[in-house]
Design an enzyme around this catalytic site. Structure first.
Site, PDB file in Angstrom:
ATOM      1  N   CYS A 193       5.563 -10.127 -28.166  1.00  0.00           N
ATOM      2  CA  CYS A 193       4.512 -10.754 -28.953  1.00  0.00           C
ATOM      3  C   CYS A 193       3.458 -11.203 -28.086  1.00  0.00           C
ATOM      4  CB  CYS A 193       4.969 -11.838 -29.959  1.00  0.00           C
ATOM      5  SG  CYS A 193       3.592 -12.569 -31.146  1.00  0.00           S
ATOM      6  N   CYS A 222      -1.298  -6.213 -29.476  1.00  0.00           N
ATOM      7  CA  CYS A 222      -0.549  -6.783 -30.633  1.00  0.00           C
ATOM      8  C   CYS A 222       0.763  -5.682 -30.603  1.00  0.00           C
ATOM      9  CB  CYS A 222      -1.277  -7.050 -31.796  1.00  0.00           C
ATOM     10  SG  CYS A 222      -0.015  -7.194 -33.316  1.00  0.00           S
TER      11      CYS A 222
HETATM   12  N1  DGL Z   1       3.324  -8.517 -32.769  1.00  0.00           N
HETATM   13  C1  DGL Z   1       2.462  -9.854 -32.716  1.00  0.00           C
HETATM   14  C2  DGL Z   1       1.384  -9.856 -31.480  1.00  0.00           C
HETATM   15  O1  DGL Z   1       2.092  -8.989 -30.522  1.00  0.00           O
HETATM   16  C3  DGL Z   1       1.667  -9.997 -34.122  1.00  0.00           C
HETATM   17  C4  DGL Z   1       0.879 -11.237 -34.172  1.00  0.00           C
HETATM   18  C5  DGL Z   1       0.799 -11.698 -35.290  1.00  0.00           C
HETATM   19  O2  DGL Z   1       1.913 -11.971 -35.913  1.00  0.00           O
HETATM   20  O3  DGL Z   1      -0.364 -12.160 -35.905  1.00  0.00           O
HETATM   21  O4  DGL Z   1       0.415 -10.303 -31.245  1.00  0.00           O
END
Ligand code: DGL
Length: 273
Positions: A84, A194
């Site tokens: 993430c 993301c």
């Molecule tokens: N997969 C997360 C990232 O890479 C999502 C972020 C979120 O939950 O806002 O930032």
């Protein structure tokens, strides 16, 4: 199911690589990793009940990252992949200072985009939490000083993916609204900041056309996982196919649907963590 029973089940995860994300997006990294490390065992935590992390404060993101890490460490994981961008850019320094296992994170790939751009303009689509982080400011300051970086918060995108609405008019409208202005800024690279966004690539491609390069870090992160496992002599010595466990604290169906191109008949268990 009670926490103890889950921990007991996850005990079998010893010598696994632990992954966590605010939800289902980190599976885009996991899919890249199993291509080059097919015999590693993995445990994946989708903290979807707390998604999106991108809207939370720095302190909240650290607290959630700590909770997920401790769950994975209690199950015996040998390495943690913070799958993430938002958690990496806000919490990885803290996690590295507090726990002994190796951590692999994912950050927006500003450096390769800045090195390769011909128009001197690159776009980045990421969460507010990532774009406002000190780590992101440091990386862009270091590698993209002389390049125009068009930043766009992907407001609402993670929520739509988490609710199983990738193919929806709302998604199409949001993407057009975020990407068209970047084209007017003459970007020739689009950085996906993301881990949820690789699931949007077919839609993004329709909007930006073939000329703009999409940069997603899944493969680079997977190579980094392999390098660190090698360096720390943590590679799985057996040649058996790895075993994969997925846990979510929300909707199991969304996660199952995103994985069914790779894992057939996968039954994901919902649990509290
Ligand atoms: N997969 C997360 C990232 O890479 C999502 C972020 C979120 O939950 O806002 O930032």
């Amino acid at each position: 199911m009670c926490g103890f029973l889950h921990l007991y089940k996850m005990y079998k995860a010893i010598d696994s690589i632990g992954f966590f994300d605010s939800g289902v997006g980190g599976t885009s990294i996991w899919k890249e990793m199993i291509k080059i490390l097919p015999n590693e065992n993995t445990v994946y935590l989708a903290d979807s009940i707390n998604a999106p992390y991108g809207k939370k404060t720095h302190e909240e993101i650290i607290a959630l990252s700590k909770k997920n890490t401790e769950y994975l460490l209690n199950s015996g994981c040998k390495m943690i992949v913070v799958a993430c961008n938002t958690a990496t850019t806000n919490a990885i320094d803290y996690l590295r200072s507090k726990y002994k296992v190796p951590f692999i994170g994912i950050e927006p790939a500003i450096k390769p985009a800045a090195l390769k751009t011909k128009t001197n303009s690159v776009g980045i689509l990421a969460t507010k939490g990532t774009l406002s982080s000190a780590l992101f400011a440091r990386t862009s300051g270091e590698f993209a000083k002389n390049v125009k970086v068009v930043e766009q918060v992907g407001k609402g995108l993670v929520e739509l993916i988490e609710s199983g609405n990738i193919n929806s008019p709302k998604m199409d409208a949001l993407l057009v609204g975020y990407l068209k202005p970047m084209l007017h800024e003459n970007i020739d690279h689009l950085i996906l900041g993301c881990t949820h966004y690789p699931y949007l690539i077919p839609k993004i491609r329709e909007i930006i056309g073939k000329e703009v390069h999409i940069i997603d870090s899944g493969y680079a992160v997977s190579k980094q996982i392999r390098n660190v496992l090698q360096k720390e002599t943590l590679l799985n010595p057996t040649s058996n196919q790895g075993t994969y466990k997925f846990y979510t604290n929300s909707n199991t169906e969304v996660l199952e649907n995103l994985l069914n191109d790779v894992l057939f008949d996968l039954k994901i268990e919902k649990m509290e963590f």
